[in-house]
Design a protein around this motif. Sequence first.
Motif, PDB file in Angstrom:
ATOM      1  N   ILE A  77       0.849  -1.190   0.000  1.00  0.00           N
ATOM      2  CA  ILE A  77       0.000   0.000   0.000  1.00  0.00           C
ATOM      3  C   ILE A  77       0.886   1.242   0.000  1.00  0.00           C
ATOM      4  N   ARG A  78       0.269   2.381  -0.324  1.00  0.00           N
ATOM      5  CA  ARG A  78       0.923   3.676  -0.174  1.00  0.00           C
ATOM      6  C   ARG A  78       0.274   4.391   0.990  1.00  0.00           C
ATOM      7  N   LEU A  79       1.068   4.701   2.016  1.00  0.00           N
ATOM      8  CA  LEU A  79       0.503   5.277   3.233  1.00  0.00           C
ATOM      9  C   LEU A  79      -0.151   6.629   2.990  1.00  0.00           C
ATOM     10  N   ASP A  80       0.382   7.413   2.055  1.00  0.00           N
ATOM     11  CA  ASP A  80      -0.216   8.725   1.826  1.00  0.00           C
ATOM     12  C   ASP A  80      -1.617   8.580   1.247  1.00  0.00           C
ATOM     13  N   GLN A  81      -1.803   7.616   0.344  1.00  0.00           N
ATOM     14  CA  GLN A  81      -3.129   7.389  -0.208  1.00  0.00           C
ATOM     15  C   GLN A  81      -4.064   6.809   0.847  1.00  0.00           C
ATOM     16  N   PHE A  82      -3.554   5.888   1.646  1.00  0.00           N
ATOM     17  CA  PHE A  82      -4.385   5.249   2.665  1.00  0.00           C
ATOM     18  C   PHE A  82      -4.871   6.263   3.691  1.00  0.00           C
ATOM     19  N   ALA A  83      -3.980   7.156   4.104  1.00  0.00           N
ATOM     20  CA  ALA A  83      -4.316   8.102   5.163  1.00  0.00           C
ATOM     21  C   ALA A  83      -5.316   9.154   4.719  1.00  0.00           C
ATOM     22  N   HIS A  84      -5.317   9.494   3.422  1.00  0.00           N
ATOM     23  CA  HIS A  84      -6.147  10.599   2.971  1.00  0.00           C
ATOM     24  C   HIS A  84      -7.310  10.178   2.080  1.00  0.00           C
ATOM     25  N   GLU A  85      -7.372   8.907   1.743  1.00  0.00           N
ATOM     26  CA  GLU A  85      -8.431   8.456   0.843  1.00  0.00           C
ATOM     27  C   GLU A  85      -9.765   8.414   1.582  1.00  0.00           C
ATOM     28  N   ALA A  86     -10.774   9.044   1.013  1.00  0.00           N
ATOM     29  CA  ALA A  86     -12.082   9.112   1.660  1.00  0.00           C
ATOM     30  C   ALA A  86     -13.059   8.105   1.087  1.00  0.00           C
ATOM     31  N   GLU A  87     -12.729   7.490  -0.038  1.00  0.00           N
ATOM     32  CA  GLU A  87     -13.673   6.593  -0.675  1.00  0.00           C
ATOM     33  C   GLU A  87     -13.768   5.264   0.079  1.00  0.00           C
ATOM     34  N   PRO A  88     -14.983   4.732   0.254  1.00  0.00           N
ATOM     35  CA  PRO A  88     -15.137   3.474   0.976  1.00  0.00           C
ATOM     36  C   PRO A  88     -14.356   2.318   0.357  1.00  0.00           C
ATOM     37  N   ALA A  89     -14.117   2.357  -0.953  1.00  0.00           N
ATOM     38  CA  ALA A  89     -13.403   1.251  -1.590  1.00  0.00           C
ATOM     39  C   ALA A  89     -12.000   1.069  -1.029  1.00  0.00           C
ATOM     40  N   HIS A  90     -11.475   2.130  -0.404  1.00  0.00           N
ATOM     41  CA  HIS A  90     -10.127   2.042   0.147  1.00  0.00           C
ATOM     42  C   HIS A  90     -10.145   1.888   1.659  1.00  0.00           C
ATOM     43  N   ASP A  91     -11.316   1.639   2.202  1.00  0.00           N
ATOM     44  CA  ASP A  91     -11.433   1.334   3.622  1.00  0.00           C
ATOM     45  C   ASP A  91     -11.215  -0.168   3.772  1.00  0.00           C
ATOM     46  N   TYR A  92     -10.204  -0.556   4.529  1.00  0.00           N
ATOM     47  CA  TYR A  92      -9.800  -1.952   4.520  1.00  0.00           C
ATOM     48  C   TYR A  92     -10.608  -2.828   5.464  1.00  0.00           C
ATOM     49  N   THR A  93     -11.649  -2.266   6.101  1.00  0.00           N
ATOM     50  CA  THR A  93     -12.587  -3.115   6.802  1.00  0.00           C
ATOM     51  C   THR A  93     -13.327  -3.967   5.774  1.00  0.00           C
ATOM     52  N   ALA A  94     -13.525  -5.238   6.107  1.00  0.00           N
ATOM     53  CA  ALA A  94     -14.092  -6.161   5.128  1.00  0.00           C
ATOM     54  C   ALA A  94     -15.520  -5.778   4.748  1.00  0.00           C
ATOM     55  N   ASN A  95     -15.901  -6.164   3.548  1.00  0.00           N
ATOM     56  CA  ASN A  95     -17.276  -5.996   3.082  1.00  0.00           C
ATOM     57  C   ASN A  95     -18.225  -6.633   4.103  1.00  0.00           C
ATOM     58  N   PRO A  96     -19.256  -5.901   4.560  1.00  0.00           N
ATOM     59  CA  PRO A  96     -20.184  -6.465   5.556  1.00  0.00           C
ATOM     60  C   PRO A  96     -20.812  -7.786   5.121  1.00  0.00           C
ATOM     61  N   ILE A  97     -21.022  -7.966   3.824  1.00  0.00           N
ATOM     62  CA  ILE A  97     -21.583  -9.238   3.343  1.00  0.00           C
ATOM     63  C   ILE A  97     -20.648 -10.392   3.692  1.00  0.00           C
ATOM     64  N   TYR A  98     -19.343 -10.168   3.555  1.00  0.00           N
ATOM     65  CA  TYR A  98     -18.378 -11.225   3.856  1.00  0.00           C
ATOM     66  C   TYR A  98     -18.347 -11.515   5.359  1.00  0.00           C
ATOM     67  N   VAL A  99     -18.476 -10.469   6.176  1.00  0.00           N
ATOM     68  CA  VAL A  99     -18.508 -10.664   7.627  1.00  0.00           C
ATOM     69  C   VAL A  99     -19.752 -11.457   8.009  1.00  0.00           C
TER      70      VAL A  99
END
Length: 222
Positions: A77-99
């Motif tokens: 990953i790139r930490l700068d993108q991870f820290a500032h990305e607001a889109e849910p697609a980059h939220d690394y919490t798993a898809n609720p369907i999978y949970v």
Amino acid sequence: MFILKRQDVEISSIQHPKRDQQIPILTYQGQTFRLISVFSAAQEEDAKAFWRELTDNQGKACVLLEEPERYSVWGKIRLDQFAHEAEPAHDYTANPIYVKGCLLMLQALSLDIEDLLGHRQAGLFQKDLTDVFKQWRFPQADTPEAINHLLTIDPLNTGQLPAWQEHHLNTLLQELHRIGKSYFGNTSFVPHAVDAIQDLPLADSQQFLTWLKQSPLGKLWR
């Protein structure tokens, strides 16, 4: 990509930008990686197969970390993108369907153990589950009360799913299969656990089963 030793890397953690949790980060030669999945020392072949599936078949940039007590797979990953990305697609919490799907499989296995092997074995299963969750540091699963909650909630109608990442789900699927096989002596529990996915709405169950099939651990649940 690489098989690394502990002395080759630096491991730290960063605060998740949107959740109250720490994200494990591995640094190697200026590159950063997030944790995807963890395997015990006895699961060397499974760990390498999982790593090869991601790198060779899915084209992901990953490293396999070899330690005396475990193996772990990390994705770049790139930490700068991870820290500032607001889109849910980059939220690394798993898809609720999978949970939800994994909780349904967990509950189905728990019920099978109690129905077929008895109340005492069901209690031992909960203890084994507690050990797994503590060992691999699952959020919201660190007490017997929390685990009993996970075994009894309705995953389809709760607004409080555990904030697990995909590496937690991979570890859960792997450990459930190991534990189930140790209780039953075979894989007879697999079909009923997978059938529990049908409790999801049709589109969600199809999405979960596609995800499970594509997972390197999916072969355990066929």
